[in-house]
Enzyme design. Structure first.
Site, PDB file in Angstrom:
ATOM      1  CD  GLU A  58      -1.281   1.156  30.564  1.00 25.70           C
ATOM      2  OE1 GLU A  58      -1.355   1.786  31.633  1.00 25.70           O
ATOM      3  OE2 GLU A  58      -2.265   1.037  29.778  1.00 25.70           O
ATOM      4  CB  CYS A  81      -5.803   0.444  35.736  1.00 27.41           C
ATOM      5  SG  CYS A  81      -5.528  -0.998  34.685  1.00 27.41           S
ATOM      6  CB  CYS A  90      -2.122  -1.687  33.161  1.00 21.32           C
ATOM      7  SG  CYS A  90      -3.374  -1.695  31.858  1.00 21.32           S
ATOM      8  CB  SER A 174     -27.069  30.746  10.575  1.00 17.28           C
ATOM      9  OG  SER A 174     -27.606  29.429  10.552  1.00 17.28           O
ATOM     10  CD1 TRP A 176     -23.210  26.783   3.814  1.00 19.73           C
ATOM     11  CD2 TRP A 176     -23.037  26.283   5.973  1.00 19.73           C
ATOM     12  NE1 TRP A 176     -23.719  25.529   3.965  1.00 19.73           N
ATOM     13  CE2 TRP A 176     -23.632  25.194   5.299  1.00 19.73           C
ATOM     14  CE3 TRP A 176     -22.836  26.189   7.341  1.00 19.73           C
ATOM     15  CZ2 TRP A 176     -24.021  24.035   5.956  1.00 19.73           C
ATOM     16  CZ3 TRP A 176     -23.219  25.033   7.996  1.00 19.73           C
ATOM     17  CH2 TRP A 176     -23.808  23.972   7.304  1.00 19.73           C
ATOM     18  CG  ASP A 206     -29.675  26.303  11.894  1.00 19.71           C
ATOM     19  OD1 ASP A 206     -30.341  27.168  11.297  1.00 19.71           O
ATOM     20  OD2 ASP A 206     -28.784  26.568  12.728  1.00 19.71           O
ATOM     21  NE  ARG A 213     -22.356  16.640   6.865  1.00 19.66           N
ATOM     22  CZ  ARG A 213     -22.899  17.290   7.884  1.00 19.66           C
ATOM     23  NH1 ARG A 213     -23.397  16.616   8.908  1.00 19.66           N
ATOM     24  NH2 ARG A 213     -22.934  18.611   7.883  1.00 19.66           N
TER      25      ARG A 213
END
Length: 370
Positions: A58, A81, A90, A174, A176, A206, A213
């Site tokens: 706001e 608020c 606000c 695993s 990919w 892993d 990324r």
């Protein structure tokens, strides 16, 4: 549908789009969007909650609108608020701006607000309309609401598996199973969550970075959280080596000072929690501890044991499942571990809310019903 009602819905939909920009960046505050429409029916200002929760949506929208806010309408995705915090309420800013009408999507369950903001606006002579696109607004801030009402974050599990629900070969390999497009979507999920949780088993198998990324979104990597009862996290793993740059927390039951100090020296925060009757870290306490540290939206990327534990503890709220067009077979590692069901009627039920295609893979998002 009346013209005013349709206009309210259209502007609120736009405000909700703004609110979603803050997901994963505004904790412990809610993600809010606001649009100011002047008395001539033109957009005069717009804003969304900024990183860290300040300034509020706001405030930004009103500053953009300036004098054009007088006699206009404010569309806000969450009740403004009404309490003094780091900044004035606000509602006071809206009143002093000369706004004539305020449209709100949903109320704020925080006991310091919870209808008080709407009452103050009405008492100031401002017309208030609430409940516009409430369901969509409740979904945007489901994590904030859970933190306020149940002292835990919204928990979303991300799974990447074969068609038969396997996440690894019997030997643990695993990477990919799913393709690059699915992995990109997974990184986008990380960007809109406050923290990402995994177990020490996944870390040891892993060595994940658990960062976002995607180009341009690297700074939106969530806090990394590891469940590590005995503090087995290797100092040479990616999480430990990057802890100085990206906040990394380890939840443990271990009291060995030497192990704790070794991780602390790497910049890792070690947090002790209780152990449950099954000998594992007590997940309700883990969630409470995360909520107390301001986490509202938690993404989990763990193995079948963690996924099953979340379900057994009734702590899983959303499930995002990526499926590759492939099979591993019975000897593969299952995406969901032992649930201990004895009757079919005890199966956890899910409602699909989204689905789509990611390259050669498909994905679905579910809401769980216990």
């Amino acid at each position: 549908m009346k013209k005013q009602e349709q206009q309210d819905r259209d502007y609120m939909a736009a405000a909700l789009s703004l609110a979603r920009r803050g997901l994963g960046r505004v904790a412990p505050n809610p993600a809010v969007g606001c649009i100011i429409v002047d008395s001539q029916g033109h957009v005069a200002g717009r804003g969304w909650t900024q990183p860290g929760g300040r300034p509020h949506a706001e405030t930004i929208a009103l500053n953009q609108a300036g004098d054009r806010a007088r006699g206009g309408c404010a569309y806000v995705t969450l009740e403004p608020c009404a309490h003094h915090g780091q900044t004035p309420p606000c509602v006071e800013s809206l009143i002093s701006s000369g706004i004539k009408r305020v449209v709100v999507a949903t109320t704020d369950p925080d006991r310091r607000v919870n209808g008080k903001g709407l009452d103050i606006l009405r008492q100031a002579g401002i017309e208030v309309q609430s409940g516009v696109l409430k369901e969509a607004a409740d979904e945007v801030n489901a994590g904030f609401f859970l933190k306020v009402q149940q002292n835990r974050p919204l928990v979303t599990a991300k799974i990447a598996s074969t068609l038969d629900g396997k996440i690894a070969l019997a030997n643990g390999k695993s990477q990919w199973i799913t393709g690059a497009e699915s992995r990109a979507r997974g990184h986008a999920l990380r960007a809109v969550h406050d923290a990402i949780l995994t177990g020490i088993g996944t870390v040891l198998a892993d060595d994940p970075a658990l960062t976002c990324r995607l180009p341009g979104l690297e700074e939106r990597s969530p806090i990394r959280v590891v469940l590590d009862r005995e503090l087995r996290l290797p100092a040479e793993c990616q999480l430990a080596q990057t802890a100085a740059e990206i906040p990394t927390w380890v939840m443990t039951a271990c009291e060995e000072r030497e192990k704790k100090q070794k991780l602390a020296d790497l910049g890792i925060e070690v947090i002790n929690v209780a152990v449950g009757g099954d000998g594992k870290l007590f997940l309700p306490e883990v969630m409470k501890s995360l909520a107390q540290r301001g986490i509202t939206r938690l993404l989990t990327e763990g193995g079948g044991k963690l996924n099953a534990s979340l379900i057994r503890s009734s702590l899983l709220d959303r499930l995002v499942w990526f499926r590759a067009s492939s099979l591993i077979g019975e000897d593969g590692v299952s995406a969901v571990g032992l649930l201990g069901l004895e009757k079919l009627e005890h199966m956890p039920r899910f409602t699909k809310i989204f689905d789509g295609v990611a390259g050669a893979d498909c994905w679905e998002e579910y809401r769980i019903t216990y």
